[in-house]
Write an enzyme that holds these catalytic residues in place. Sequence first.
Site, PDB file in Angstrom:
ATOM      1  N   TYR A  19      23.126  33.118  37.398  1.00  0.00           N
ATOM      2  CA  TYR A  19      23.964  34.315  37.558  1.00  0.00           C
ATOM      3  C   TYR A  19      23.456  35.166  38.726  1.00  0.00           C
ATOM      4  O   TYR A  19      24.236  35.644  39.553  1.00  0.00           O
ATOM      5  CB  TYR A  19      23.944  35.102  36.252  1.00  0.00           C
ATOM      6  CG  TYR A  19      24.892  36.284  36.194  1.00  0.00           C
ATOM      7  CD1 TYR A  19      26.250  36.098  35.982  1.00  0.00           C
ATOM      8  CD2 TYR A  19      24.420  37.586  36.327  1.00  0.00           C
ATOM      9  CE1 TYR A  19      27.126  37.183  35.900  1.00  0.00           C
ATOM     10  CE2 TYR A  19      25.280  38.673  36.259  1.00  0.00           C
ATOM     11  CZ  TYR A  19      26.630  38.464  36.042  1.00  0.00           C
ATOM     12  OH  TYR A  19      27.496  39.539  35.976  1.00  0.00           O
ATOM     13  N   SER A  77      27.209  42.441  40.865  1.00  0.00           N
ATOM     14  CA  SER A  77      26.398  42.897  39.720  1.00  0.00           C
ATOM     15  C   SER A  77      25.113  43.490  40.295  1.00  0.00           C
ATOM     16  O   SER A  77      24.755  43.204  41.446  1.00  0.00           O
ATOM     17  CB  SER A  77      26.045  41.687  38.846  1.00  0.00           C
ATOM     18  OG  SER A  77      25.021  41.984  37.919  1.00  0.00           O
TER      19      SER A  77
HETATM   20  P1  NAD Z   1      34.739  39.625  30.222  1.00  0.00           P
HETATM   21  O1  NAD Z   1      34.211  38.382  29.606  1.00  0.00           O
HETATM   22  O2  NAD Z   1      35.219  40.713  29.348  1.00  0.00           O
HETATM   23  O3  NAD Z   1      35.865  39.268  31.291  1.00  0.00           O
HETATM   24  C1  NAD Z   1      35.772  38.173  32.165  1.00  0.00           C
HETATM   25  C2  NAD Z   1      37.144  37.548  32.284  1.00  0.00           C
HETATM   26  O4  NAD Z   1      37.078  36.495  33.261  1.00  0.00           O
HETATM   27  C3  NAD Z   1      37.632  36.910  30.970  1.00  0.00           C
HETATM   28  O5  NAD Z   1      38.906  37.407  30.638  1.00  0.00           O
HETATM   29  C4  NAD Z   1      37.660  35.427  31.282  1.00  0.00           C
HETATM   30  O6  NAD Z   1      38.687  34.712  30.602  1.00  0.00           O
HETATM   31  C5  NAD Z   1      37.884  35.430  32.787  1.00  0.00           C
HETATM   32  N1  NAD Z   1      37.493  34.172  33.411  1.00  0.00           N
HETATM   33  C6  NAD Z   1      36.384  33.424  33.159  1.00  0.00           C
HETATM   34  N2  NAD Z   1      36.427  32.285  33.878  1.00  0.00           N
HETATM   35  C7  NAD Z   1      37.578  32.323  34.611  1.00  0.00           C
HETATM   36  C8  NAD Z   1      38.190  31.431  35.523  1.00  0.00           C
HETATM   37  N3  NAD Z   1      37.623  30.249  35.826  1.00  0.00           N
HETATM   38  N4  NAD Z   1      39.365  31.780  36.084  1.00  0.00           N
HETATM   39  C9  NAD Z   1      39.955  32.961  35.764  1.00  0.00           C
HETATM   40  N5  NAD Z   1      39.442  33.830  34.885  1.00  0.00           N
HETATM   41  C10 NAD Z   1      38.268  33.505  34.315  1.00  0.00           C
HETATM   42  O7  NAD Z   1      33.549  40.152  31.138  1.00  0.00           O
HETATM   43  P2  NAD Z   1      33.382  41.436  32.082  1.00  0.00           P
HETATM   44  O8  NAD Z   1      32.061  41.994  31.741  1.00  0.00           O
HETATM   45  O9  NAD Z   1      34.581  42.300  32.086  1.00  0.00           O
HETATM   46  O10 NAD Z   1      33.199  40.697  33.487  1.00  0.00           O
HETATM   47  C11 NAD Z   1      33.978  40.986  34.613  1.00  0.00           C
HETATM   48  C12 NAD Z   1      33.101  40.823  35.829  1.00  0.00           C
HETATM   49  O11 NAD Z   1      32.073  41.815  35.800  1.00  0.00           O
HETATM   50  C13 NAD Z   1      32.378  39.481  35.958  1.00  0.00           C
HETATM   51  O12 NAD Z   1      32.435  39.028  37.295  1.00  0.00           O
HETATM   52  C14 NAD Z   1      30.957  39.813  35.572  1.00  0.00           C
HETATM   53  O13 NAD Z   1      30.028  38.931  36.140  1.00  0.00           O
HETATM   54  C15 NAD Z   1      30.837  41.220  36.111  1.00  0.00           C
HETATM   55  N6  NAD Z   1      29.763  42.035  35.565  1.00  0.00           N
HETATM   56  C16 NAD Z   1      29.718  42.316  34.248  1.00  0.00           C
HETATM   57  C17 NAD Z   1      28.668  43.076  33.756  1.00  0.00           C
HETATM   58  C18 NAD Z   1      28.543  43.395  32.289  1.00  0.00           C
HETATM   59  O14 NAD Z   1      27.462  43.819  31.874  1.00  0.00           O
HETATM   60  N7  NAD Z   1      29.584  43.219  31.488  1.00  0.00           N
HETATM   61  C19 NAD Z   1      27.683  43.560  34.612  1.00  0.00           C
HETATM   62  C20 NAD Z   1      27.768  43.252  35.963  1.00  0.00           C
HETATM   63  C21 NAD Z   1      28.820  42.483  36.436  1.00  0.00           C
END
Ligand code: NAD
Length: 255
Positions: A161, A148
């Site tokens: 985080y 991130s």
């Molecule tokens: P999201 O909530 O849409 O998807 C995250 C997925 O991870 C979900 O389907 C959830 O069920 C799964 N998950 C959670 N805990 C888990 C576990 N213990 N084992 C297996 N699966 C698990 O969120 P997203 O935004 O698509 O996030 C994906 C990645 O992107 C994450 O690592 C997040 O930190 C990162 N990220 C997101 C953003 C943002 O703004 N959305 C920004 C930077 C980084």
Amino acid sequence: MSKQLEGRVVLITGGGSGIGRAAARRFAGEGARVVIGDLVSETAEETARTLRDAGNEALAARVDVTEEASVRAFVAFALDAFGRIDCAFNNAGVLGPVGELHACSLDDYEHVMAVNVRGVWLCMQVQIAAMLAQQPPHGGHSIVNTASVAGLIGSPLLPAYTASKHAVVGLTRAAARSYGRRGIRVNCVCPGPIETPLAGPLFEHAGMRETMLARQAIGRFGEPDEVAAAAVWLSSPAASLVTGTPFRVDAGALS
Ligand code: NAD
């Protein structure tokens, strides 16, 4: 034009939602055979079914990335199904509570670290062991972790985080240096704010949407598919010289 990842076997965690689901679509679109894992088996299966309906090879399984046995079973499932793994996108993650450090409980801190750091650690350990036992594909094996922009700068309202994503960048760099000569490239994507279920509480926090938007040099928030495109490129032979990179996909927010 030939597809960039024809026939490659790709593991994707957190593939039931957001960035992971978009990545599953992108990897499959480049000819990869995808194995989608998520804590929520129904959403992982839904992603896989949609891809199979469109003529792609896609399987799904439940995985809890915080549990070693579950991660081992997930990788074994992919090896049983396809006989090898070429790429992994370790993307499952949680945000944790939005608030300052003094208000964050130890339980919340530990949950964020368990999913975001221990999860990436365990996935890489098991995937790398499997990759080392195989002949690398053209351009090398690839692992892409999801960090991130909070892996590169401090986010005052997301202390756990921030710590977890800095750790993902560190793990990525260490693994890149270890395994480069053995045909495994390791990078991470560093997205800025993307409207997914995970980021909902951040967008809803008083004033945050406006503050974050003001930082976006491109003037808008990104889409999950734009992060997915970066993960696919980093996994492709076109990125054969790229390893150990925290790759910003942040609309220029940290420029
Ligand atoms: P999201 O909530 O849409 O998807 C995250 C997925 O991870 C979900 O389907 C959830 O069920 C799964 N998950 C959670 N805990 C888990 C576990 N213990 N084992 C297996 N699966 C698990 O969120 P997203 O935004 O698509 O996030 C994906 C990645 O992107 C994450 O690592 C997040 O930190 C990162 N990220 C997101 C953003 C943002 O703004 N959305 C920004 C930077 C980084």
